[in-house]
Scaffold this motif. Structure first.
Motif, short mmCIF file in Angstrom:
data_model
loop_
_atom_site.label_atom_id
_atom_site.label_comp_id
_atom_site.label_asym_id
_atom_site.label_seq_id
_atom_site.Cartn_x
_atom_site.Cartn_y
_atom_site.Cartn_z
N PRO A 76 0.84 -1.21 0.00
CA PRO A 76 0.00 0.00 0.00
C PRO A 76 0.87 1.26 0.00
CG PRO A 76 -0.50 -1.45 1.89
CD PRO A 76 0.68 -2.03 1.19
N VAL A 77 0.41 2.32 -0.66
CA VAL A 77 1.22 3.55 -0.70
C VAL A 77 1.46 4.10 0.71
CG1 VAL A 77 0.83 4.43 -3.03
CG2 VAL A 77 -0.85 4.90 -1.24
N THR A 78 0.57 3.73 1.64
CA THR A 78 0.72 4.22 3.01
C THR A 78 1.74 3.42 3.81
OG1 THR A 78 -1.14 2.80 3.55
CG2 THR A 78 -1.63 5.14 3.21
N HIS A 79 2.21 2.29 3.27
CA HIS A 79 3.22 1.48 3.98
C HIS A 79 4.48 2.34 4.15
CE1 HIS A 79 6.26 -1.62 4.70
NE2 HIS A 79 5.28 -2.46 4.97
N PRO A 80 5.13 2.30 5.33
CA PRO A 80 6.30 3.17 5.53
C PRO A 80 7.45 2.91 4.54
CG PRO A 80 5.94 1.68 7.42
CD PRO A 80 4.74 1.58 6.53
N GLU A 81 7.49 1.72 3.93
CA GLU A 81 8.57 1.45 2.98
C GLU A 81 8.14 1.61 1.52
OE1 GLU A 81 11.55 1.46 3.76
OE2 GLU A 81 11.30 1.23 5.92
N SER A 82 6.91 2.08 1.30
CA SER A 82 6.55 2.37 -0.10
C SER A 82 7.41 3.56 -0.53
CB SER A 82 5.07 2.73 -0.22
OG SER A 82 4.86 4.08 0.16
N TYR A 83 7.61 3.68 -1.83
CA TYR A 83 8.45 4.79 -2.28
C TYR A 83 7.71 6.13 -2.19
CZ TYR A 83 12.15 1.54 -3.59
OH TYR A 83 13.16 0.61 -3.56
N HIS A 84 6.35 6.05 -2.19
CA HIS A 84 5.59 7.27 -1.91
C HIS A 84 5.94 7.77 -0.51
CE1 HIS A 84 3.14 6.06 -5.38
NE2 HIS A 84 2.52 7.23 -5.33
N SER A 85 5.91 6.84 0.48
CA SER A 85 6.24 7.23 1.86
C SER A 85 7.68 7.71 1.97
CB SER A 85 6.06 6.05 2.82
OG SER A 85 4.74 5.60 2.79
N PHE A 86 8.58 6.97 1.33
CA PHE A 86 10.00 7.32 1.37
C PHE A 86 10.22 8.77 0.93
CE2 PHE A 86 14.06 8.07 -0.56
CZ PHE A 86 14.98 7.39 0.20
N MET A 87 9.60 9.13 -0.18
CA MET A 87 9.82 10.48 -0.72
C MET A 87 9.24 11.55 0.19
SD MET A 87 11.81 10.14 -3.25
CE MET A 87 11.90 11.91 -3.58
N ASN A 88 8.07 11.24 0.78
CA ASN A 88 7.50 12.21 1.72
C ASN A 88 8.39 12.38 2.94
OD1 ASN A 88 5.18 13.10 0.45
ND2 ASN A 88 4.09 11.23 0.98
N THR A 89 8.84 11.25 3.48
CA THR A 89 9.65 11.28 4.70
C THR A 89 11.00 11.95 4.47
OG1 THR A 89 8.64 9.19 5.30
CG2 THR A 89 10.64 9.78 6.51
N ASN A 90 11.62 11.63 3.34
CA ASN A 90 13.00 12.07 3.15
C ASN A 90 13.17 13.37 2.38
OD1 ASN A 90 14.78 9.89 4.35
ND2 ASN A 90 13.38 8.68 3.07
N LEU A 91 12.08 13.83 1.73
CA LEU A 91 12.22 15.10 0.99
C LEU A 91 10.95 15.95 0.98
CD1 LEU A 91 14.10 16.87 -0.77
CD2 LEU A 91 13.19 15.68 -2.78
N PHE A 92 9.89 15.42 0.41
CA PHE A 92 8.76 16.29 0.06
C PHE A 92 8.13 17.01 1.26
CE2 PHE A 92 7.99 13.26 -3.75
CZ PHE A 92 8.93 13.92 -4.50
N SER A 93 8.04 16.31 2.41
CA SER A 93 7.36 16.95 3.55
C SER A 93 8.21 18.06 4.18
CB SER A 93 7.01 15.91 4.62
OG SER A 93 8.19 15.38 5.16
N HIS A 94 9.48 18.18 3.73
CA HIS A 94 10.38 19.17 4.33
C HIS A 94 10.57 20.41 3.46
CE1 HIS A 94 11.60 16.15 7.27
NE2 HIS A 94 11.60 15.31 6.26
N ILE A 95 10.04 20.38 2.24
CA ILE A 95 10.28 21.51 1.33
C ILE A 95 8.94 22.05 0.82
CG2 ILE A 95 12.60 20.75 0.64
CD1 ILE A 95 11.36 19.53 -1.89
#
Ligand code: F6R
Length: 247
Positions: A76-95
């Protein structure tokens, strides 16, 4: 002639700084640029560099568009290891990037071929100014595993045993938890980017880097397609990743 520009750096931190500056300059020079982005361990330091520059008021991502390489299937996109989650956690949510300017391939629904075609159509309309890549120990880029055609466009792939083992570190070190399939930009989509920035750190990448820089251009080592790229291809690799280079 090998047109890849290889920059050998000391370690992961230096790789992240050097690569971060290159990508930051692309955004500063053209605040409306389009970036191709990657997940995995390799770009995390670069993303920190970009976040830092944003927090210092050096750059804005308001008009930047992004296209990610890939996403796991059956996660699921909501799984912490989905790449959607990865990008939010590591970049998108900070900029300050706009949600509507972010694109990732979707592995949701039942008609995955339709998802592939849709993503390729989007990519064919876009012009990616710089595509960021990591490299698999088996020479994959995106999730284009050895044997993928250089003519491939967004496709569903089965991950190799080696890739599943390598990615188990994100899934409690349990290979059985790693998805077996992924949706990925194809080699042809990646090659359409105006320029490419590939990162490699650690001994596990030494074989792949040796083949990328010194081996034959072959679909058995997908990254070697980059040697035929018409634009700028920069590889930033640390000493450990370069330890098997002969020259
Ligand atoms: C990630 C991707 C993969 C990784 C590669 C290296 O979006 O497409 O090709 O870049 O598997 O992964 P790391 O950086 O974790 O060693």
């Amino acid at each position: 002639m090998n047109k890849i520009e290889l920059k050998i750096v000391k370690d992961y931190d230096e790789m992240s700084q050097v690569a971060g500056k290159i990508m930051l300059d692309v955004v500063k020079e053209n605040p409306k640029c389009t970036l191709g982005l990657a997940t995995g361990s390799s770009p995390i330091g670069l993303y920190k560099y970009l976040i830092n520059a944003y927090e210092n008021g050096e750059v804005s991502f308001k008009k930047v568009k992004t296209y990610n390489l890939d996403e796991y299937c059956d996660l699921p996109v909501t799984h912490p290891e989905s790449y959607h989650s990865f990008m939010n956690t590591n970049l998108f949510s900070h900029i300050d990037i706009k949600k509507r300017n972010i694109h990732l391939p979707s592995s949701e629904g039942t008609d995955l071929q339709k998802n592939c075609d849709k993503y390729s159509a989007l990519l064919n309309k876009a012009t990616v100014d710089m595509q960021l890549l990591g490299i698999g120990a088996d020479g994959h880029i995106g999730f284009n595993e050895p044997g993928t055609s250089f003519e491939s466009e967004t496709l569903i792939v089965e991950l190799t045993e080696k890739t599943i083992q390598d990615n188990a570190r994100f899934f409690d070190n349990d290979p059985k938890k790693v998805p077996t399939h992924a949706i990925t930009m194809g080699i042809k989509n990646i090659m359409n980017a105006k320029s490419v920035l590939l990162l490699a750190s650690g001994e596990n990448k030494a074989d792949a880097i040796q083949k990328l820089i010194e081996g034959a251009i072959t679909e058995d080592v997908p990254a070697t397609c980059l040697r035929n790229h018409s634009g700028k291809v920069i590889v930033i690799a640390d000493k450990a990743a370069c330890s098997k280079l002969k020259k």
